[in-house]
Motif scaffolding. Structure first.
Motif, PDB file in Angstrom:
ATOM      1  N   GLN A  27      32.965 -26.862 -36.391  1.00  0.00           N
ATOM      2  CA  GLN A  27      31.389 -27.458 -35.577  1.00  0.00           C
ATOM      3  C   GLN A  27      31.593 -28.918 -36.261  1.00  0.00           C
ATOM      4  O   GLN A  27      32.330 -29.603 -37.171  1.00  0.00           O
ATOM      5  CB  GLN A  27      30.304 -26.883 -36.603  1.00  0.00           C
ATOM      6  N   PRO A  28      31.097 -29.158 -35.045  1.00  0.00           N
ATOM      7  CA  PRO A  28      30.884 -31.222 -35.366  1.00  0.00           C
ATOM      8  C   PRO A  28      30.151 -31.384 -36.064  1.00  0.00           C
ATOM      9  O   PRO A  28      29.098 -30.685 -36.862  1.00  0.00           O
ATOM     10  CB  PRO A  28      30.249 -31.308 -34.059  1.00  0.00           C
ATOM     11  N   LEU A  29      30.311 -32.545 -36.891  1.00  0.00           N
ATOM     12  CA  LEU A  29      29.859 -32.584 -38.061  1.00  0.00           C
ATOM     13  C   LEU A  29      27.689 -33.591 -37.465  1.00  0.00           C
ATOM     14  O   LEU A  29      26.914 -33.183 -38.258  1.00  0.00           O
ATOM     15  CB  LEU A  29      30.001 -34.147 -39.041  1.00  0.00           C
ATOM     16  N   GLY A  30      28.160 -33.893 -36.966  1.00  0.00           N
ATOM     17  CA  GLY A  30      26.876 -34.382 -35.706  1.00  0.00           C
ATOM     18  C   GLY A  30      26.174 -32.801 -36.013  1.00  0.00           C
ATOM     19  O   GLY A  30      24.930 -33.416 -35.134  1.00  0.00           O
ATOM     20  N   ALA A  31      26.247 -31.635 -35.562  1.00  0.00           N
ATOM     21  CA  ALA A  31      25.555 -30.394 -35.259  1.00  0.00           C
ATOM     22  C   ALA A  31      26.281 -29.425 -35.950  1.00  0.00           C
ATOM     23  O   ALA A  31      26.830 -28.256 -35.964  1.00  0.00           O
ATOM     24  CB  ALA A  31      26.035 -30.122 -33.479  1.00  0.00           C
ATOM     25  N   PRO A  32      25.720 -29.325 -37.348  1.00  0.00           N
ATOM     26  CA  PRO A  32      26.598 -28.662 -38.909  1.00  0.00           C
ATOM     27  C   PRO A  32      25.678 -27.311 -38.719  1.00  0.00           C
ATOM     28  O   PRO A  32      25.805 -26.859 -40.194  1.00  0.00           O
ATOM     29  CB  PRO A  32      26.455 -29.377 -40.049  1.00  0.00           C
ATOM     30  N   ALA A  33      24.264 -26.950 -38.355  1.00  0.00           N
ATOM     31  CA  ALA A  33      23.916 -26.085 -38.854  1.00  0.00           C
ATOM     32  C   ALA A  33      23.854 -24.352 -39.574  1.00  0.00           C
ATOM     33  O   ALA A  33      23.784 -24.510 -40.095  1.00  0.00           O
ATOM     34  CB  ALA A  33      22.183 -25.617 -37.764  1.00  0.00           C
ATOM     35  N   MET A  34      24.928 -24.198 -38.253  1.00  0.00           N
ATOM     36  CA  MET A  34      25.326 -22.629 -38.503  1.00  0.00           C
ATOM     37  C   MET A  34      26.579 -22.740 -39.877  1.00  0.00           C
ATOM     38  O   MET A  34      26.877 -21.833 -40.440  1.00  0.00           O
ATOM     39  CB  MET A  34      25.788 -22.223 -37.519  1.00  0.00           C
ATOM     40  N   THR A  35      27.747 -24.493 -39.408  1.00  0.00           N
ATOM     41  CA  THR A  35      28.110 -24.145 -40.938  1.00  0.00           C
ATOM     42  C   THR A  35      27.299 -24.726 -42.266  1.00  0.00           C
ATOM     43  O   THR A  35      28.097 -23.628 -43.597  1.00  0.00           O
ATOM     44  CB  THR A  35      28.950 -25.536 -40.566  1.00  0.00           C
ATOM     45  N   HIS A  36      26.216 -25.154 -42.458  1.00  0.00           N
ATOM     46  CA  HIS A  36      25.482 -25.324 -43.217  1.00  0.00           C
ATOM     47  C   HIS A  36      25.301 -23.858 -44.079  1.00  0.00           C
ATOM     48  O   HIS A  36      25.072 -22.960 -44.823  1.00  0.00           O
ATOM     49  CB  HIS A  36      24.602 -26.204 -43.621  1.00  0.00           C
ATOM     50  N   SER A  37      24.564 -23.439 -42.613  1.00  0.00           N
ATOM     51  CA  SER A  37      23.620 -21.886 -43.113  1.00  0.00           C
ATOM     52  C   SER A  37      25.115 -20.932 -43.969  1.00  0.00           C
ATOM     53  O   SER A  37      24.719 -20.204 -44.546  1.00  0.00           O
ATOM     54  CB  SER A  37      23.736 -21.053 -41.893  1.00  0.00           C
ATOM     55  N   LEU A  42      28.711 -13.808 -41.619  1.00  0.00           N
ATOM     56  CA  LEU A  42      29.292 -13.622 -43.010  1.00  0.00           C
ATOM     57  C   LEU A  42      30.249 -13.234 -43.296  1.00  0.00           C
ATOM     58  O   LEU A  42      31.272 -12.910 -43.998  1.00  0.00           O
ATOM     59  CB  LEU A  42      27.598 -14.399 -44.050  1.00  0.00           C
ATOM     60  N   LEU A  43      30.315 -12.224 -42.314  1.00  0.00           N
ATOM     61  CA  LEU A  43      31.459 -10.890 -42.432  1.00  0.00           C
ATOM     62  C   LEU A  43      32.836 -11.394 -42.500  1.00  0.00           C
ATOM     63  O   LEU A  43      33.948 -10.300 -42.447  1.00  0.00           O
ATOM     64  CB  LEU A  43      30.767  -9.860 -42.154  1.00  0.00           C
ATOM     65  N   VAL A  44      32.406 -12.066 -41.001  1.00  0.00           N
ATOM     66  CA  VAL A  44      34.479 -12.087 -40.309  1.00  0.00           C
ATOM     67  C   VAL A  44      34.787 -13.945 -40.856  1.00  0.00           C
ATOM     68  O   VAL A  44      36.203 -13.770 -40.496  1.00  0.00           O
ATOM     69  CB  VAL A  44      33.696 -11.963 -39.005  1.00  0.00           C
ATOM     70  N   ALA A  45      33.802 -14.823 -40.826  1.00  0.00           N
ATOM     71  CA  ALA A  45      34.877 -15.897 -41.001  1.00  0.00           C
ATOM     72  C   ALA A  45      34.841 -16.372 -42.346  1.00  0.00           C
ATOM     73  O   ALA A  45      34.736 -15.801 -43.496  1.00  0.00           O
ATOM     74  CB  ALA A  45      33.729 -17.376 -40.319  1.00  0.00           C
ATOM     75  N   ASP A  46      36.835 -16.578 -42.958  1.00  0.00           N
ATOM     76  CA  ASP A  46      37.239 -16.753 -43.977  1.00  0.00           C
ATOM     77  C   ASP A  46      36.543 -18.946 -44.121  1.00  0.00           C
ATOM     78  O   ASP A  46      36.404 -19.280 -45.480  1.00  0.00           O
ATOM     79  CB  ASP A  46      38.600 -16.995 -43.996  1.00  0.00           C
ATOM     80  N   ASP A  47      36.324 -19.232 -43.157  1.00  0.00           N
ATOM     81  CA  ASP A  47      35.903 -20.810 -43.317  1.00  0.00           C
ATOM     82  C   ASP A  47      35.228 -21.305 -42.559  1.00  0.00           C
ATOM     83  O   ASP A  47      35.352 -20.411 -40.975  1.00  0.00           O
ATOM     84  CB  ASP A  47      36.984 -21.158 -43.513  1.00  0.00           C
ATOM     85  N   ALA A  48      34.805 -22.045 -42.314  1.00  0.00           N
ATOM     86  CA  ALA A  48      33.868 -22.922 -41.127  1.00  0.00           C
ATOM     87  C   ALA A  48      34.261 -24.143 -41.744  1.00  0.00           C
ATOM     88  O   ALA A  48      33.624 -24.679 -43.416  1.00  0.00           O
ATOM     89  CB  ALA A  48      31.910 -22.829 -41.577  1.00  0.00           C
ATOM     90  N   VAL A  49      34.267 -25.455 -40.565  1.00  0.00           N
ATOM     91  CA  VAL A  49      34.726 -26.556 -41.207  1.00  0.00           C
ATOM     92  C   VAL A  49      33.618 -27.332 -40.607  1.00  0.00           C
ATOM     93  O   VAL A  49      33.463 -27.163 -38.956  1.00  0.00           O
ATOM     94  CB  VAL A  49      36.293 -27.454 -40.796  1.00  0.00           C
ATOM     95  N   LEU A  50      33.278 -29.060 -40.426  1.00  0.00           N
ATOM     96  CA  LEU A  50      32.634 -29.879 -39.592  1.00  0.00           C
ATOM     97  C   LEU A  50      34.050 -30.813 -39.593  1.00  0.00           C
ATOM     98  O   LEU A  50      35.142 -31.497 -40.514  1.00  0.00           O
ATOM     99  CB  LEU A  50      31.713 -30.224 -40.296  1.00  0.00           C
TER     100      LEU A  50
END
Lengths: 326, 326
Positions: free
Chosen positions: A205-215, A248-256
């Motif tokens: 996800q972009p650093l400028g639109a991080p809502a789902m990654t933060h979540s 939360l059940l399927v992603a191993d990582d989320a990066v910005l």
């Protein structure tokens, strides 16, 4: 098998509802990218179809079910690609399609929605405001609201990409998935974790639109007040709780990733792969650029999820200047 | 059934010899091109694969047969795409591949041939001189010479594109095919005339490299002294008699287009289809641009046959200036 809202048997069945022009898209090694990225990159190309994004896999499913139920009209909010895809799928099935989109969406996307005979309503605000407006239209007109990522068909349509990935030879080590509302990430992620759990599912996800990654990182819905990214296709502020639960059940990582990396990724895909992509489709390459050590020597698939972009902006981002002399 | 050297049953069987990554390529309506071209255009995309051209359909066939026969080495002349494809197909089957190419060929093509571990020999001259040199190498080293368009596998490999076209829904009225040596045109043309004879088969060549078109029109081999075109992939001077004989049986027309139209076609495919193509792949769009009345209101398929292009030259041709500032 991850216990998400998605179902492998339904996803397999979904393939039969989707126009074949959107299925079995190219998946190929792009050696020319390897030296620049330090790993083996394969491209899953979702742009060589009539709507130039993966979104029609979901809208074909929706429009097929609605037409079967005798529905006559439907409305969705869209940053542009879902609306274009729904307009395409609805046109072929006699559905009246209304799309609510931000006025700031790329003209290329808005023009195509209009050209496909959909009713286009523009809002002075972002995608999350368009969502509110679309819900109001649905209530007022009594028509079906399509909610991207919330409606299971949008996720299970996208998940058919996953079926095409896990059957591939040679196998791969990681898949990079653009993360916005989460339909693509939960869809592909569900199939990968169900059928090839050793493959790392990395959302970008972009650093400028991080809502789902933060979540995802905090394991609770985190909203943001605004977004600031050129990646209009993933610029959302308000994650949907049920989608986060699935992610939360399927992603191993989320990066910005930074905007400069997105632009560098677009330029690399142009120069070394001959692909014109929208910013969201370059998030995977951007993630590799920002963390080469993580991917060094591995075989990585990146999903090139959309190619709808205004060419003047595109040339500016990738650093080539359009020549307007006759 | 046209009485060419090609055979439908062999072409159907050829599909089993070709790596699936090169088969069942995207075929899709590109509505965004319609307003500019005045007709309905569908794209058959042959660039989204590991060698970014259709040529591997033929080299897969050749390399598979050679490996089955226990051959260890092979040489071909190439303007770049055949060599890259043969290098790819040979690498996977333990064949030693030598490619003889003009020194003036696009660096993108030559670099990829080297990267695929082929031996690359450059000649100071054009493709037809490279053909002579490749034949000499084959005699001297006692290895198999691959002759593009002459060797039936190059034509029947390309012909598998035709199988994918004639099975398509909706049907179409005409197919535009880049014409150089004739492998693509006779291959696709044979299948179309055999299985969908009502579809018009139109070959397109640059005015600056018109040998095969002149030969087709005069029904005898006409050679030219030189070529002058940016479309390096089709810049040949000496048509092969057997290939001309086949082309006379399957082509409904052969037309010549100006360089400015090829560049305009490349720009249109960039702006409206998001495709970076080499000049040869824009010949079809160029033909529509030069004769809109002929195509008005019809459904036309154009085969986007290759995307290997030097980006600096590309930007110059399509009228965007690369920004070299850091």
């Amino acid at each position: 098998m991850p216990e998400t809202r998605l179902d492998i048997d339904r996803i397999r069945a979904a393939r039969r509802m989707i126009d074949p022009v959107f299925l079995d898209t190219p998946l190929y090694r792009c050696d020319a990218l390897d030296p620049a990225l330090g790993c083996a990159v394969s491209i899953k190309l979702e742009t060589a179809n009539p709507v130039r994004s993966f979104k029609a896999r979901g809208t074909e499913l929706i429009a097929g079910l609605l037409a079967g139920d005798g529905a006559g009209a439907v409305v969705c909010a869209s940053a542009g690609n879902l609306g274009q895809a729904l307009a395409w799928s609805g046109r072929g099935r006699g559905l009246d399609v209304t799309v609510v989109a931000p006025r700031s969406a790329p003209a290329a996307k808005l023009d195509r929605i209009r050209a496909l005979d959909a009713r286009l309503e523009l809002v002075d605000g972002d995608f999350d405001l368009a969502r509110e407006r679309a819900a109001a239209v649905a209530r007022y007109e009594g028509i079906r609201l399509i909610e991207d990522s919330q409606d299971i068909e949008t996720c299970e349509g996208a998940a058919t990409i996953g079926l095409e990935l896990v059957g591939a030879v040679p196998t791969f080590d990681a898949v990079l998935i653009a993360l916005g509302g989460g339909a693509l990430a939960t869809g592909v992620g569900h199939v990968v974790k169900a059928l090839a759990p050793e493959v790392e599912v990395i959302c970008v996800q972009p650093l400028g639109a991080p809502a789902m990654t933060h979540s995802w990182r905090q394991r609770r819905v985190v909203t943001t007040g605004s977004t600031d990214t050129i990646a209009d296709g993933v610029a959302a502020r308000r994650p949907i709780p049920a989608v986060l639960d699935d992610l939360l059940l399927v992603a191993d990582d989320a990066v910005l990733v930074q905007e400069s990396s997105i632009m560098a990724g677009m330029r690399m895909l142009l120069d070394h792969a001959g692909l014109v992509v929208e910013p969201s489709a370059a998030l995977g390459v951007a993630a590799i650029l920002e963390d080469r050590d993580r991917f060094a020597g591995r075989h990585v698939v990146t999903i090139v999820c959309g190619g709808n972009v205004d060419m003047d902006a595109y040339h500016r981002w990738v650093g080539v200047a359009p020549d307007h002399t006759p």
